[in-house]
Design a protein around this motif. Structure first.
Motif, PDB file in Angstrom:
ATOM      1  N   ARG A  43       0.750  -1.098   0.075  1.00 57.75           N
ATOM      2  CA  ARG A  43       0.079   0.096   0.242  1.00 57.75           C
ATOM      3  C   ARG A  43       0.910   1.316  -0.147  1.00 57.75           C
ATOM      4  N   GLY A  45       0.071   5.354  -0.341  1.00 55.38           N
ATOM      5  CA  GLY A  45      -0.824   6.206   0.012  1.00 55.38           C
ATOM      6  C   GLY A  45      -2.189   5.537  -0.149  1.00 55.38           C
ATOM      7  N   ASP A  46      -3.007   5.934  -1.314  1.00 54.81           N
ATOM      8  CA  ASP A  46      -4.435   5.210  -1.332  1.00 54.81           C
ATOM      9  C   ASP A  46      -4.215   3.690  -2.499  1.00 54.81           C
ATOM     10  N   ALA A  47      -3.171   3.925  -3.126  1.00 51.76           N
ATOM     11  CA  ALA A  47      -3.077   2.782  -3.786  1.00 51.76           C
ATOM     12  C   ALA A  47      -2.578   1.478  -3.237  1.00 51.76           C
ATOM     13  N   ARG A  48      -3.246   0.530  -3.657  1.00 54.17           N
ATOM     14  CA  ARG A  48      -2.906  -0.861  -2.953  1.00 54.17           C
ATOM     15  C   ARG A  48      -2.906  -1.908  -4.153  1.00 54.17           C
TER      16      ARG A  48
END
Length: 66
Positions: A43, A45-48
């Protein structure tokens, strides 16, 4: 989106030693290991997603896949 990067290394590098090391420390549900590669959740930030590493077949390099 999938991105693959080749990371060259100087031989000798031993995939089997890498595999043995990670098989003893594997975190179930977070990491995955098979005979060809290693992957773990990631992960930023907001990216997973998944980060995967495997040995390239045609040259002394690791293939890093995001």
């Amino acid at each position: 989106m999938t991105e693959t990067i080749h990371l060259p290394y100087l031989e000798p590098w031993d995939w089997q030693q890498f595999h043995r090391h990670f098989s003893l420390r594997l975190l179930p549900g977070v990491e995955r290991l098979d005979l060809r590669g290693y992957a773990r959740t990631l992960r930023l930030g907001d990216a997973r997603g998944w980060l995967g590493v495997s040995a390239a077949h045609d040259r002394p390099a690791l293939e890093l896949t995001l």
